[in-house]
Design a protein around this motif. Structure first.
Motif, mmCIF file in Angstrom:
data_model
loop_
_atom_site.group_PDB
_atom_site.id
_atom_site.type_symbol
_atom_site.label_atom_id
_atom_site.label_comp_id
_atom_site.label_asym_id
_atom_site.label_seq_id
_atom_site.Cartn_x
_atom_site.Cartn_y
_atom_site.Cartn_z
ATOM 1 N N LEU A 25 0.857 -1.179 0.000
ATOM 2 C CA LEU A 25 0.000 0.000 0.000
ATOM 3 C C LEU A 25 0.892 1.227 0.000
ATOM 4 N N TYR A 26 0.680 2.127 -0.978
ATOM 5 C CA TYR A 26 1.505 3.313 -1.118
ATOM 6 C C TYR A 26 0.661 4.576 -1.056
ATOM 7 N N ALA A 27 1.245 5.624 -0.454
ATOM 8 C CA ALA A 27 0.640 6.949 -0.498
ATOM 9 C C ALA A 27 1.273 7.726 -1.649
ATOM 10 N N LEU A 28 0.807 8.956 -1.869
ATOM 11 C CA LEU A 28 1.309 9.738 -2.989
ATOM 12 C C LEU A 28 2.785 10.066 -2.864
ATOM 13 N N ASP A 29 3.324 10.055 -1.635
ATOM 14 C CA ASP A 29 4.744 10.357 -1.441
ATOM 15 C C ASP A 29 5.628 9.132 -1.647
ATOM 16 N N ASP A 30 5.035 8.044 -2.154
ATOM 17 C CA ASP A 30 5.763 6.799 -2.436
ATOM 18 C C ASP A 30 6.236 6.085 -1.184
ATOM 19 N N ASP A 52 -8.865 7.541 3.330
ATOM 20 C CA ASP A 52 -8.049 7.842 4.505
ATOM 21 C C ASP A 52 -6.834 6.939 4.618
ATOM 22 N N GLY A 53 -6.633 6.052 3.636
ATOM 23 C CA GLY A 53 -5.472 5.174 3.638
ATOM 24 C C GLY A 53 -5.708 3.822 4.263
ATOM 25 N N ASP A 54 -6.938 3.550 4.717
ATOM 26 C CA ASP A 54 -7.228 2.250 5.300
ATOM 27 C C ASP A 54 -7.640 1.277 4.201
ATOM 28 N N VAL A 55 -7.192 0.039 4.334
ATOM 29 C CA VAL A 55 -7.642 -1.047 3.453
ATOM 30 C C VAL A 55 -8.526 -1.942 4.309
ATOM 31 N N VAL A 56 -9.756 -2.180 3.882
ATOM 32 C CA VAL A 56 -10.721 -2.901 4.716
ATOM 33 C C VAL A 56 -11.448 -3.965 3.909
ATOM 34 N N VAL A 57 -11.941 -4.954 4.634
ATOM 35 C CA VAL A 57 -12.907 -5.892 4.066
ATOM 36 C C VAL A 57 -14.259 -5.524 4.667
ATOM 37 N N GLU A 58 -15.208 -5.170 3.795
ATOM 38 C CA GLU A 58 -16.549 -4.786 4.225
ATOM 39 C C GLU A 58 -17.531 -5.899 3.890
ATOM 40 N N ALA A 59 -18.326 -6.280 4.892
ATOM 41 C CA ALA A 59 -19.428 -7.209 4.645
ATOM 42 C C ALA A 59 -20.513 -6.488 3.842
ATOM 43 N N GLY A 111 -5.469 -1.196 9.338
ATOM 44 C CA GLY A 111 -5.102 -0.289 10.416
ATOM 45 C C GLY A 111 -4.223 0.857 9.972
ATOM 46 N N THR A 112 -4.373 1.303 8.724
ATOM 47 C CA THR A 112 -3.511 2.355 8.188
ATOM 48 C C THR A 112 -4.260 3.658 7.922
ATOM 49 N N ALA A 113 -5.456 3.808 8.486
ATOM 50 C CA ALA A 113 -6.201 5.057 8.307
ATOM 51 C C ALA A 113 -5.424 6.218 8.913
ATOM 52 N N ASP A 159 -5.400 -1.346 26.142
ATOM 53 C CA ASP A 159 -6.115 -2.608 25.975
ATOM 54 C C ASP A 159 -6.255 -3.062 24.528
ATOM 55 N N LYS A 160 -6.374 -2.147 23.599
ATOM 56 C CA LYS A 160 -6.595 -2.539 22.207
ATOM 57 C C LYS A 160 -5.431 -3.380 21.687
ATOM 58 N N PRO A 161 -5.732 -4.404 20.902
ATOM 59 C CA PRO A 161 -4.635 -5.129 20.251
ATOM 60 C C PRO A 161 -3.944 -4.239 19.238
ATOM 61 N N ALA A 162 -2.696 -4.512 18.979
ATOM 62 C CA ALA A 162 -1.926 -3.684 18.049
ATOM 63 C C ALA A 162 -2.579 -3.613 16.689
ATOM 64 N N SER A 163 -3.183 -4.726 16.249
ATOM 65 C CA SER A 163 -3.785 -4.787 14.916
ATOM 66 C C SER A 163 -5.004 -3.896 14.777
ATOM 67 N N ALA A 164 -5.585 -3.442 15.911
ATOM 68 C CA ALA A 164 -6.760 -2.575 15.863
ATOM 69 C C ALA A 164 -6.383 -1.101 15.764
ATOM 70 N N CYS A 165 -5.081 -0.805 15.748
ATOM 71 C CA CYS A 165 -4.616 0.578 15.681
ATOM 72 C C CYS A 165 -4.257 0.959 14.249
ATOM 73 N N SER A 166 -4.130 2.247 14.006
ATOM 74 C CA SER A 166 -3.911 2.753 12.661
ATOM 75 C C SER A 166 -2.755 3.752 12.650
ATOM 76 N N PRO A 167 -1.505 3.316 12.260
ATOM 77 C CA PRO A 167 -1.142 1.955 11.880
ATOM 78 C C PRO A 167 -0.930 1.069 13.107
ATOM 79 N N SER A 168 -0.648 -0.224 12.859
ATOM 80 C CA SER A 168 -0.446 -1.179 13.946
ATOM 81 C C SER A 168 0.645 -0.678 14.893
ATOM 82 N N THR A 169 0.333 -0.648 16.217
ATOM 83 C CA THR A 169 1.255 -0.099 17.211
ATOM 84 C C THR A 169 1.193 -0.956 18.476
ATOM 85 N N ALA A 170 2.346 -1.415 18.942
ATOM 86 C CA ALA A 170 2.394 -2.305 20.103
ATOM 87 C C ALA A 170 1.906 -1.600 21.365
ATOM 88 N N ARG A 171 1.346 -2.395 22.291
ATOM 89 C CA ARG A 171 0.926 -1.845 23.581
ATOM 90 C C ARG A 171 2.135 -1.290 24.340
#
Length: 515
Positions: free
Chosen positions: A62-67, A117-124, A134-136, A448-460
């Motif tokens: 996943l790339y933004a405009l700044d490469d 916003d830069g997030d990649v999601v799977v929507e039902a 988690g890249t919003a 409390d949030k898992p790292a994968s739920a953050c934008s971008p992923s960030t360790a506790r």
């Protein structure tokens, strides 16, 4: 929107192109069940600001405009295909059928979307997000009329400064380490009002903090200037801008640059600042003054003649000059051309081009506790203080147990034509600040949030290898490593020889145990 499109992409030096499936159409941002992408094909966010590409090496990027690489699926296999199967699982599959990566969303009937916003999601089908990269990116500006509440966040473009509403405490502008840099409650127009619960940018241009009853707590007193835009700047200043982009109000909280290059001058009213803003260096009353949160703890000798400016000479000497330009005090480091003045989190350093520290002033010892550190990285089991890490020759700050290996790795890469840099240690406060910016404003979000739920992923906080000085986010040529780069390929082949492993999904992040 049309169906899947193949887009010729030039990003991070790679030219990506591929054949278009028969169902393709222009401008696609979604991969529906039954559709696929092959090498060189991409999805683009509706606004065009983000691109999700199946790269020649078979990984997903996943790339933004700044490469800059915002996210990666990790190592791939050339010829891999990305597809959303009929059940809604998004799968990256090698030519031999081996599963390389998956969103594990089978049974949802979802589709893969790339958002503005830069997030990649799977929507039902009902719009529920069942997976996110988690890249919003949080917005950096607020156009009036608008309202910032407890569910909203503004960040500086570099993500280091955050404007948010902290429950029970009010509106706060927080610095890189989550320290409060400005709060309307602290300068309240009505000191008897309750804590602010929202910040309103009104149609008339007035910025107003209001309490739960809707009564003003504080005003910027810029009514009649509207419409205005509220912006969080990279220097930590919160500003109101008119339609021409000129500031009409600011929080007056800028953090000065952290370095002074050869020939640079500090005059009255200008300051240097550490990355967090706690440590400062500037001119005051004819002397050079170092401060911690605004409180002086060191000055150049006061018995010398008053100085007008401080200048870093080309020969490496930092001198105080009087009104006639004559030196009245200096660090005595002449003869080391190319030296730079650097403010780290707790020390003012004059550093030679090769990294040698020529002169220093440390913040009070009580602010930076330090202790005896293990020599074996396997024995480092928690966050370490700034005083317990070292800066390698390449400028990367790590735990002492890792420093020699990092220097050797960087030297070996340079010998092979690969220039590596990066960021290593970060303080627990900085980790908390990142969690607030990436995960949400509440303590539950931070801890409390898992790292994968953050934008971008960030360790506790407490669990990041960066806090231990055992992880590095590598760059090459000033850009984060991405899986298609020669620098990443070099790391894959050689990093293990120096005790570093890659974190899957983040080509730039390497640590002693791959976490």
């Amino acid at each position: 929107m049309g169906r899947v499109t193949a887009i010729a992409v030039v990003t991070a030096g790679l030219v990506l192109a591929g054949a278009v499936p028969a169902v393709a159409g222009a401008g696609e941002d979604v991969l529906r069940p039954g559709e696929q992408l092959t090498a060189g094909q991409a999805l683009m966010a509706p606004g065009g600001g983000h691109l999700l590409v199946v790269q020649p090496d078979g990984s997903l990027g996943l790339y933004a405009l700044d490469d800059v690489t915002r996210w990666s699926s990790g190592r791939g296999v050339p010829g891999a295909t990305l597809a959303t199967d009929p059940s809604g699982d998004v799968r990256l599959v090698a030519p031999d059928g081996t599963l390389l990566w998956s969103t594990a969303t089978g049974g949802t009937g979802g589709a893969l979307h790339v958002r503005d916003d830069g997030d990649v999601v799977v929507e039902a089908p009902d719009g529920t997000v069942v997976w996110s990269s988690g890249t919003a990116q949080a917005p950096t500006t607020l156009d009036g009329p608008a309202r910032l509440t407890g569910t909203d966040i503004l960040t500086s473009p570099d993500g280091r400064h955050t404007l948010l509403v902290v429950p029970g405490e009010g509106v706060q502008l927080q610095g890189p380490d989550a320290a409060v840099r400005w709060a309307p409650d602290a300068v309240a127009t009505d000191p008897d009002a309750g804590p602010s619960v929202a910040l309103e940018l009104r149609a008339d241009g007035n910025l107003v903090a209001v309490d739960e009853a809707g009564d003003p707590v504080w005003r910027s007193r810029t009514a009649g200037r509207g419409p205005l835009t509220l912006a969080v700047q990279d220097d930590g200043n919160l500003v109101l801008l008119d339609e021409a982009g000129a500031p009409v109000w600011s929080s007056q909280t800028p953090i000065g640059p952290a370095t002074l290059d050869p020939g640079g001058v500090l005059a009255a009213g200008t300051t240097l600042g550490s990355p967090s803003g706690h440590l400062g260096l500037g001119m005051a009353d004819g002397v050079l003054v170092a401060t911690w949160d605004g409180t002086p703890f060191w000055t150049s000798p006061a018995d010398a003649a008053p100085g007008e400016t401080a200048r870093l000479q080309e020969d490496g000497d930092l001198v105080l000059l009087d009104a006639a330009g004559a030196p009245v005090w200096g660090t005595g480091t002449a003869g080391r051309p190319g030296a730079r003045l650097v403010l780290e989190e707790a020390a003012v350093l004059l550093v030679a081009p090769q990294g040698e520290v020529l002169w220093r002033v440390d913040a009070p010892e009580a602010l930076v506790p330090s202790g005896v550190q293990p020599t074996d990285c396997a024995d480092v089991d928690g966050p370490v203080a700034e005083g317990d890490v070292v800066r390698t020759r390449s400028g990367i700050r790590v735990h002492p147990c890792l420093a020699d290996a990092v220097d050797a790795l960087v030297d070996a890469a340079r010998a092979d034509g690969v220039e590596l840099g990066g960021g290593g240690w970060r303080s627990p406060d900085q980790q908390v600040a990142l969690r607030r910016a990436h995960c949400g404003p509440t303590d539950a979000d931070v801890y409390d949030k898992p790292a994968s739920a953050c934008s971008p992923s960030t360790a506790r906080p407490g669990s990041s290898r960066h806090e231990r000085g055992l992880a590095i986010d590598f760059t090459s040529g000033g850009r984060s490593l991405h899986s298609g780069s020669p620098a990443y390929a070099w790391m894959v082949e050689h990093a293990g020889d120096y005790g570093l492993e890659n974190l899957p999904g983040e080509p730039w992040h390497w640590s002693v145990d791959g976490s």
